[in-house]
Scaffold this active site. Structure first.
Site, mmCIF file in Angstrom:
data_model
loop_
_atom_site.group_PDB
_atom_site.id
_atom_site.type_symbol
_atom_site.label_atom_id
_atom_site.label_comp_id
_atom_site.label_asym_id
_atom_site.label_seq_id
_atom_site.Cartn_x
_atom_site.Cartn_y
_atom_site.Cartn_z
ATOM 1 N N THR A 45 -10.700 -4.471 3.599
ATOM 2 C CA THR A 45 -9.322 -4.824 3.257
ATOM 3 C C THR A 45 -9.275 -6.061 2.381
ATOM 4 O O THR A 45 -8.546 -6.115 1.374
ATOM 5 C CB THR A 45 -8.506 -5.053 4.541
ATOM 6 O OG1 THR A 45 -8.441 -3.833 5.285
ATOM 7 C CG2 THR A 45 -7.086 -5.505 4.215
ATOM 8 N N LYS B 8 0.838 -1.201 0.000
ATOM 9 C CA LYS B 8 0.000 0.000 0.000
ATOM 10 C C LYS B 8 0.873 1.251 0.000
ATOM 11 O O LYS B 8 1.760 1.386 0.832
ATOM 12 C CB LYS B 8 -0.921 0.010 1.223
ATOM 13 C CG LYS B 8 -1.910 -1.152 1.255
ATOM 14 C CD LYS B 8 -2.770 -1.103 2.494
ATOM 15 C CE LYS B 8 -3.768 -2.257 2.511
ATOM 16 N NZ LYS B 8 -4.610 -2.228 3.730
ATOM 17 N N ASP C 21 -5.855 -14.004 6.621
ATOM 18 C CA ASP C 21 -5.894 -12.955 7.632
ATOM 19 C C ASP C 21 -6.407 -13.573 8.927
ATOM 20 O O ASP C 21 -6.932 -14.693 8.924
ATOM 21 C CB ASP C 21 -6.794 -11.799 7.187
ATOM 22 C CG ASP C 21 -6.332 -10.452 7.746
ATOM 23 O OD1 ASP C 21 -5.562 -10.453 8.718
ATOM 24 O OD2 ASP C 21 -6.736 -9.414 7.214
#
Length: 319
Positions: free
Chosen positions: A233, A197, A225
């Protein structure tokens, strides 16, 4: 006369179905109790059986209405302490306030530490949790912490259903790379990728560009995750990976918080399957077509058995 050890199982109202399932694996019935709220919201708990001298395990899943379930857990612990339970182990499949584990800026709380202090003060002797947001939370509690992992359960499912395909494990951001590395090892040394990012220094907290780093073209990508809350996200990561040429995208996570609009985002972002565990209850309105939920109850039951028998919890996760 020698006293024999007595395992007693207790369930909060946050997710009694999970506690019942754990009890079936242990061949133990959840201890009956009275639990209700007064008109002003105060919580009352009283156990209907003697708990004196017992090895007590309190299971509470702190999902939606998290503050109610945290308070109920503390009251349950206090009731056990005052009723002379010998040892109190609190089983929190999803540790509340785990994302507030450090100060990002001045004048912020470290709420994950506060939770540990509250549990200890209430009378908990031991904690048992699944996939803490960060490992350092184990050090917040002044006592033994059994940190269980859902990766074996999730990765075995992925191998059984996608093991014959060309896999790449993807971290949705740089903070989850270590988790992705462990996944890659469990899947037999698959390639690793992550979403990089880029942020504009003039626009705090605003991502201006994402870039996939790693080999994803033509491959089945497993985005991993620890939790999915609103799904922003994960949905963004899936879109980036598909845009980079991935053939298929599968999401695997431990905790399905699934706050709105997670179900809508995940069902529309192009992933083939979202695989979660049932550390938290997932109501029908938060379920969607490509969702698969695996039971964490067998892992919790084995860990509780090892603690009760003074065995090794670590051995449950050794290859």
């Amino acid at each position: 006369m020698a006293n024999s050890k007595s395992l007693m199982l207790f369930s909060g109202r946050g997710y009694p179905e999970l506690a019942d399932e754990v009890g079936k694996h242990l061949d133990v019935t959840v201890t009956p109790q009275d639990a209700y709220e007064f008109a002003n919201g105060e919580i009352f708990v009283r156990y209907k059986e003697s708990v004196r001298g017992s090895d007590a395990f309190v299971i509470q899943s702190c999902g939606a209405g998290i503050n109610t379930w945290v308070m109920e857990t503390l009251i349950m612990i206090d009731a056990l302490k005052r009723a002379s339970a010998k040892r109190i182990t609190v089983v929190l499949p999803f540790y509340p306030y785990a994302r507030q584990d450090k100060k990002h800026r001045g004048r912020e709380p470290i709420s994950a530490r506060l939770m540990a202090d509250l549990l200890k003060t209430a009378g908990a002797h031991r904690l048992m949790c699944v996939d803490l947001h960060t490992d350092q939370i184990q050090g917040f509690f002044d006592g033994p912490v059994d940190h269980l992992m859902a990766a074996p359960l999730l990765s075995d499912y992925v191998l059984a259903h996608y093991g014959s395909e060309r896999l790449t494990v993807v971290s949705p951001d740089s903070g989850r790379v270590r988790t992705a590395e462990r996944w890659a090892d469990r899947l037999g040394g698959t390639p690793l990728a992550f979403i990089h990012k880029t942020r504009d220094p003039l626009k705090p907290n605003e991502v201006v560009a994402n870039r996939v780093v790693g080999d994803v073209a033509g491959r089945t990508c497993i985005i991993v995750d620890d939790m999915i809350d609103t799904g922003g996200t994960i949905a963004s990561a899936a879109a980036e990976v598909l845009a980079a040429g991935a053939a298929t995208v599968v999401v695997a996570a431990t905790h399905g918080v699934l706050s709105d609009p997670a179900a809508e985002r995940l069902s529309a972002c192009g992933v083939s399957e979202v695989v979660l565990t049932n550390t938290l209850p997932i109501p029908p309105e938060h379920r969607f077509g490509c969702l698969t939920v695996l039971s964490i109850a067998p892992i919790l039951a084995r860990a509780i058995h090892e603690v009760f028998e003074d065995g090794s919890v670590t051995s449950l996760f050794e290859n």
